[in-house]
Design a protein around this motif. Sequence first.
Motif, PDB file in Angstrom:
ATOM      1  N   ILE A  12       0.832  -1.210   0.000  1.00  0.00           N
ATOM      2  CA  ILE A  12       0.000   0.000   0.000  1.00  0.00           C
ATOM      3  C   ILE A  12       0.863   1.255   0.000  1.00  0.00           C
ATOM      4  O   ILE A  12       0.681   2.147  -0.839  1.00  0.00           O
ATOM      5  CB  ILE A  12      -0.959  -0.021   1.205  1.00  0.00           C
ATOM      6  CG1 ILE A  12      -1.890  -1.238   1.090  1.00  0.00           C
ATOM      7  CG2 ILE A  12      -1.759   1.273   1.281  1.00  0.00           C
ATOM      8  CD1 ILE A  12      -2.634  -1.580   2.360  1.00  0.00           C
ATOM      9  N   THR A  42       3.519   6.025   3.787  1.00  0.00           N
ATOM     10  CA  THR A  42       3.547   5.817   2.343  1.00  0.00           C
ATOM     11  C   THR A  42       4.770   6.498   1.742  1.00  0.00           C
ATOM     12  O   THR A  42       5.468   7.247   2.421  1.00  0.00           O
ATOM     13  CB  THR A  42       2.276   6.357   1.644  1.00  0.00           C
ATOM     14  OG1 THR A  42       2.359   7.796   1.547  1.00  0.00           O
ATOM     15  CG2 THR A  42       1.023   5.962   2.402  1.00  0.00           C
ATOM     16  N   VAL A 296      -6.214   2.118   2.089  1.00  0.00           N
ATOM     17  CA  VAL A 296      -6.327   0.742   1.579  1.00  0.00           C
ATOM     18  C   VAL A 296      -7.301   0.703   0.400  1.00  0.00           C
ATOM     19  O   VAL A 296      -7.051   0.022  -0.609  1.00  0.00           O
ATOM     20  CB  VAL A 296      -6.778  -0.230   2.691  1.00  0.00           C
ATOM     21  CG1 VAL A 296      -7.025  -1.626   2.123  1.00  0.00           C
ATOM     22  CG2 VAL A 296      -5.725  -0.310   3.801  1.00  0.00           C
ATOM     23  N   TRP A 299      -5.559   2.037  -2.624  1.00  0.00           N
ATOM     24  CA  TRP A 299      -4.673   1.001  -3.182  1.00  0.00           C
ATOM     25  C   TRP A 299      -5.473  -0.036  -3.971  1.00  0.00           C
ATOM     26  O   TRP A 299      -5.073  -0.450  -5.064  1.00  0.00           O
ATOM     27  CB  TRP A 299      -3.911   0.324  -2.038  1.00  0.00           C
ATOM     28  CG  TRP A 299      -3.321  -0.996  -2.416  1.00  0.00           C
ATOM     29  CD1 TRP A 299      -2.177  -1.217  -3.132  1.00  0.00           C
ATOM     30  CD2 TRP A 299      -3.857  -2.302  -2.125  1.00  0.00           C
ATOM     31  NE1 TRP A 299      -1.972  -2.574  -3.297  1.00  0.00           N
ATOM     32  CE2 TRP A 299      -2.985  -3.263  -2.683  1.00  0.00           C
ATOM     33  CE3 TRP A 299      -4.982  -2.736  -1.429  1.00  0.00           C
ATOM     34  CZ2 TRP A 299      -3.214  -4.629  -2.572  1.00  0.00           C
ATOM     35  CZ3 TRP A 299      -5.216  -4.098  -1.308  1.00  0.00           C
ATOM     36  CH2 TRP A 299      -4.340  -5.032  -1.880  1.00  0.00           C
ATOM     37  N   ASN A 300      -6.605  -0.447  -3.431  1.00  0.00           N
ATOM     38  CA  ASN A 300      -7.426  -1.454  -4.108  1.00  0.00           C
ATOM     39  C   ASN A 300      -7.959  -0.924  -5.436  1.00  0.00           C
ATOM     40  O   ASN A 300      -7.988  -1.645  -6.437  1.00  0.00           O
ATOM     41  CB  ASN A 300      -8.586  -1.869  -3.210  1.00  0.00           C
ATOM     42  CG  ASN A 300      -9.396  -3.010  -3.790  1.00  0.00           C
ATOM     43  OD1 ASN A 300      -8.895  -4.100  -3.985  1.00  0.00           O
ATOM     44  ND2 ASN A 300     -10.671  -2.741  -4.078  1.00  0.00           N
ATOM     45  N   ILE A 423      -5.582  -7.914   2.176  1.00  0.00           N
ATOM     46  CA  ILE A 423      -4.317  -7.367   2.638  1.00  0.00           C
ATOM     47  C   ILE A 423      -3.578  -8.409   3.479  1.00  0.00           C
ATOM     48  O   ILE A 423      -4.196  -9.240   4.150  1.00  0.00           O
ATOM     49  CB  ILE A 423      -4.517  -6.065   3.439  1.00  0.00           C
ATOM     50  CG1 ILE A 423      -5.486  -6.260   4.617  1.00  0.00           C
ATOM     51  CG2 ILE A 423      -5.030  -4.964   2.516  1.00  0.00           C
ATOM     52  CD1 ILE A 423      -5.664  -5.018   5.478  1.00  0.00           C
ATOM     53  N   GLU A 427       0.428  -5.498   6.207  1.00  0.00           N
ATOM     54  CA  GLU A 427      -0.491  -4.407   5.871  1.00  0.00           C
ATOM     55  C   GLU A 427      -1.590  -4.266   6.918  1.00  0.00           C
ATOM     56  O   GLU A 427      -2.037  -3.150   7.214  1.00  0.00           O
ATOM     57  CB  GLU A 427      -1.086  -4.653   4.489  1.00  0.00           C
ATOM     58  CG  GLU A 427      -0.058  -4.540   3.369  1.00  0.00           C
ATOM     59  CD  GLU A 427      -0.488  -5.214   2.088  1.00  0.00           C
ATOM     60  OE1 GLU A 427       0.167  -4.977   1.052  1.00  0.00           O
ATOM     61  OE2 GLU A 427      -1.467  -6.000   2.104  1.00  0.00           O
TER      62      GLU A 427
END
Length: 501
Positions: A12, A42, A296, A299-300, A423, A427
């Motif tokens: 992520i 990040t 998250v 990211w997905n 995840i 994560e």
Amino acid sequence: MDADNNDGKDRIGPMFRGRHVFITGGTGFMGKALIEKLLRCTEVAKIYLLVRPKKGKFPKQRLEEMFANPIFGKVKELRGLDTLIDQCVVIGGDVMELGLGIQEQERQQIIDNVSIIFHCAATIRFDEALKKAVILNTRGTKLMIELAKQCKKLDMFGYVSTSYCHLNEKLLLEKPYPPAADPHKVIKAIEWLEDNVVEGMTRKILGECPNTYAYTKGLAEGLVVESMADIPAVIFRPSIVVPTWREPLSGWTDNINGPVGMLIGAGKGVIRSMYCNSDGYGDYLPVDFGVSAILVSTWNYIGQKDYKRNIYNLVSSAEMKVSWEGVIDLGKSITANKVPLNGVFWYPGGTMKKYRWQHNLSALLFHWIPAVLIDCLLYVLGYKPVLCRVHRRIAKGFEVFEYYANNQWDFDNANINYLRTQINEEEKVKFKIDAGGVIIEEYFENCIWGARRFILNETDDTLPAARRHMKVMWYVDKFCKAIIVGAFFYYVGLWMFKKVF
């Protein structure tokens, strides 16, 4: 999909590598937590922050002030303040202005570089004037969408909505709902009409919607859903956002919204009565869980190219269900026995009332009469009266709270549940999006510690004095109750004696 691919390492944080992110509302509660998480967890290249001048302070001054907030303590230790400031680009502007108040050169900078937008800016006041709420919450979103459409590298436009903007739906699903009216027409009408005219029409315009916040956020959602045909857009619906669970420090908050205000009011002994369905419950979302869920989900959407999941209910009531009465009882118990607050007016007590007349009577006896008496005493002693003003604010807050406290909503969060399966273990620790390990009593104790330190600015060295004061208030409370009970039985006995003799 194998949740443990990439050798179980974080995917992520690296997904943001080289990316430029634009955030509105970054100086707000959730905005600060989102910025901190991006900087600490990040590999984001640049963060552009839309910041308006406020109280004579220029946007860059406000950025420096923001980094002085305790939430940034950990990331400053890790990376250094100068590094953080260099990584953040301040864009002077205002969501309430046409064109967002952004200069052409800075607008072009956003258009050329930004690939992710998080639109968090909003007025969260439930009693905000309708015109201001529409201009900020609805028109501001429309202007942000227009800017997003120009961005050359846009991978996602994330709109932070609320799970309480479709109040006619007792079970909120992760799907679009039609807005209460055509948002484009509402914006045009509000722009054209004078403030006093809008104020006079507010109740009729809102219809069954209880406040301007829910109404205008629902309209804004409608604009985002409409834009999904043109841009990659995602809607995040957080519920009642509350202090952090643990990240980056336990109990951090910067406002008294939601249960924090109730905990402080109960702990100070000011709130003695509430008109509320004591068995009902609100949906509380620790802000660190909320920003982790946003990242998250991003990211997905981008990294996993899962475009069909574009609405997320960020909620917790299926895992952290606490009744309104439970919140108050925890607040009274913790402040009385573990973490007392300074300057307590009365020993924590009071109850929730099932009927409005009970609450009104209790409010008169235990809110207003003591407030008038204490303020008169303060005035005589040469101090500024404060308690009546406090109770006026509490009463105004109750007007909003009572609607939510006496109704009930439930939420489906299938998309977040799906993400939990996708995840890996690293994560799950770095971006926690479940309530595993949360102990409710411990969490609310940390909330009170946070309120004490970050809202009331009560230092830990004042705790012994606060405990002594609380003990005195316990004796005062018992003494006063004994007098009231004694007086009651005295007059009842006197009345019965006269009847008999």
